[in-house]
Write a protein that holds these residues in place. Structure first.
Motif, mmCIF file in Angstrom:
data_model
loop_
_atom_site.group_PDB
_atom_site.id
_atom_site.type_symbol
_atom_site.label_atom_id
_atom_site.label_comp_id
_atom_site.label_asym_id
_atom_site.label_seq_id
_atom_site.Cartn_x
_atom_site.Cartn_y
_atom_site.Cartn_z
ATOM 1 N N ILE A 312 0.842 -1.202 0.000
ATOM 2 C CA ILE A 312 0.000 0.000 0.000
ATOM 3 C C ILE A 312 0.878 1.253 0.000
ATOM 4 C CG2 ILE A 312 -1.559 1.379 1.432
ATOM 5 C CD1 ILE A 312 -2.995 -1.222 2.164
ATOM 6 N N GLU A 313 1.937 1.238 0.821
ATOM 7 C CA GLU A 313 2.820 2.406 0.816
ATOM 8 C C GLU A 313 3.448 2.611 -0.561
ATOM 9 O OE1 GLU A 313 5.650 4.536 3.788
ATOM 10 O OE2 GLU A 313 6.673 2.703 3.136
ATOM 11 N N HIS A 314 3.828 1.519 -1.204
ATOM 12 C CA HIS A 314 4.390 1.644 -2.555
ATOM 13 C C HIS A 314 3.368 2.232 -3.516
ATOM 14 C CE1 HIS A 314 5.441 0.156 -6.639
ATOM 15 N NE2 HIS A 314 6.645 0.544 -6.266
ATOM 16 N N GLY A 315 2.111 1.790 -3.387
ATOM 17 C CA GLY A 315 1.074 2.323 -4.266
ATOM 18 C C GLY A 315 0.815 3.796 -4.040
ATOM 19 N N VAL A 316 0.973 4.249 -2.791
ATOM 20 C CA VAL A 316 0.716 5.648 -2.462
ATOM 21 C C VAL A 316 1.909 6.533 -2.779
ATOM 22 C CG1 VAL A 316 0.276 7.249 -0.541
ATOM 23 C CG2 VAL A 316 -1.019 5.112 -0.711
ATOM 24 N N THR A 317 3.132 6.069 -2.451
ATOM 25 C CA THR A 317 4.317 6.921 -2.549
ATOM 26 C C THR A 317 5.233 6.578 -3.715
ATOM 27 O OG1 THR A 317 5.729 5.504 -1.166
ATOM 28 C CG2 THR A 317 4.290 7.093 -0.035
ATOM 29 N N GLY A 318 5.095 5.363 -4.259
ATOM 30 C CA GLY A 318 6.008 4.923 -5.306
ATOM 31 C C GLY A 318 7.283 4.315 -4.776
ATOM 32 N N HIS A 319 7.387 4.168 -3.449
ATOM 33 C CA HIS A 319 8.605 3.632 -2.849
ATOM 34 C C HIS A 319 8.251 2.487 -1.901
ATOM 35 C CE1 HIS A 319 10.819 7.085 -4.403
ATOM 36 N NE2 HIS A 319 9.886 7.871 -3.883
ATOM 37 N N TYR A 320 9.148 1.500 -1.816
ATOM 38 C CA TYR A 320 9.007 0.414 -0.860
ATOM 39 C C TYR A 320 9.734 0.771 0.430
ATOM 40 C CZ TYR A 320 7.047 -2.930 -4.185
ATOM 41 O OH TYR A 320 6.239 -3.576 -5.084
ATOM 42 N N ALA A 321 9.156 0.391 1.543
ATOM 43 C CA ALA A 321 9.784 0.602 2.847
ATOM 44 C C ALA A 321 10.216 -0.735 3.424
ATOM 45 C CB ALA A 321 8.812 1.289 3.801
ATOM 46 N N ALA A 322 11.157 -0.701 4.339
ATOM 47 C CA ALA A 322 11.595 -1.917 5.025
ATOM 48 C C ALA A 322 10.484 -2.418 5.946
ATOM 49 C CB ALA A 322 12.855 -1.631 5.836
#
Length: 329
Positions: A312-322
């Motif tokens: 979901i964060e990737h979909g919102v921000t375009g970046h993957y988090a740890a």
């Protein structure tokens, strides 16, 4: 960003609980499953159905609402259960919820699932929410203590506030074809649950054949099960798509014969968001969108929520988090 997500909590769902039916051994003996055909069908689900961008985010939010957020470890503590319940209250980071414009949906997991010893702790931690507590009972994960002890455990969990009970069947009854014994035990457990809904865990990885899986599914449904569930998560082989197909098709056959909708819960080994999307596609294709509701479909999972939140964060921000950025118990 504003997603068009169906608010399932606002939907008026007409659902009749399974009342149970007499054991029909003729029906049980007619059940046959073709493993190779089921495996071929299962292999096509993920390749033919994909969702992208906002549609994927909406499906991931749907998946969150279908999770039984679970901790079933030998080193569980009240503190761990309380942290899990805190995560259940706010399963997705607030900034992501705001960015998607879905705060009004109040998305939470379908339930929190714990051992009997922690039912009261979870009930207190979830007070003021609509999130039910599910207890694994009946000598989980082996299910081999005397029946009276297993029934007493169910009653104790219900007394402590559990609204759902995940029971385990005796796998040996299936392997020996003791359908009457299995039916009688599940019926007794259903009675002990009272108003609490009962999910019957088959331990499918230990039942030898998909025909055995299908027959056990039918017997449990006839005995009054509200859900049929694949696994405890402790077996060497847990939920698979082919096993799921066998169980789902028995649910469909049961509905065609009785008019009663039975829920399905795959559990064990479902830890990635992409896997959840495949299971959602499978359910929609085989049983229809109606089954994509918490009273008819659940994921038994613990780490799944972490990966969904990352996607979901990737979909919102375009970046993957740890992973460590997403708090879990």
């Amino acid at each position: 960003m504003s997603l068009k997500v169906v608010d399932t909590k606002a939907q008026a769902v007409s659902h009749k609980r399974n009342p149970g039916f007499p054991l029909d051994l003729d029906w049980v003996e007619r059940v046959r499953m073709n493993r190779s055909a089921l495996e071929r069908r299962a292999a096509t689900i993920g390749t033919r159905r994909t969702v992208k961008k906002d549609y994927q985010l909406a499906w991931l939010l749907k998946a969150v609402s279908l999770i039984d957020l679970t901790t079933l470890n030998s080193d569980d503590t009240p503190g761990r259960v309380e942290r899990l319940c805190a995560k259940a209250r706010n399963p997705i980071r607030a900034d992501l919820v705001e960015a998607m414009g879905v705060r009004h949906l109040g998305i939470t997991p379908a339930a929190v699932c714990v051992y009997h010893n922690f039912v009261a702790t979870a009930v207190r931690a979830l007070e003021g929410t609509a999130i039910p507590v599910a207890a694994v009972s009946t000598a989980f994960p082996h299910g081999l203590t005397p029946l009276k002890i297993r029934l007493a455990e169910i009653e104790a969990s219900v007394e402590d506030g559990a609204r759902e009970i995940d029971i385990v069947i005796e796998r040996g009854m299936v392997l020996n074809g003791d359908w009457r014994g299995l039916y009688d035990q599940v019926k007794a457990m259903r009675a002990a649950c009272g108003e609490a809904h009962i999910k019957t865990i088959l331990g499918t990885g230990e039942l030898a054949t998909l025909t055995n899986v299908a027959k056990a599914s039918l017997v449990c449904m006839l005995a009054g099960a509200d859900f049929i569930k694949t696994s405890t998560g402790k077996e060497k082989t847990n939920a698979t798509l082919a096993t799921s197909l066998a169980m789902i098709r028995m649910i469909r056959w049961f509905f065609e014969e009785t008019g009663i909708e039975i829920g399905y819960k795959p559990a064990g080994g479902i830890s990635k968001a992409k896997d959840a999307l495949v299971y959602l596609a499978l359910m929609k294709e085989e049983l229809g969108a109606r089954w994509l509701q918490p009273h008819l479909f659940r994921f038994g999972a613990s780490s799944l929520l972490t990966d969904i939140e990352r996607q979901i964060e990737h979909g919102v921000t375009g970046h993957y988090a740890a992973d460590y950025r997403f708090a879990m118990a």
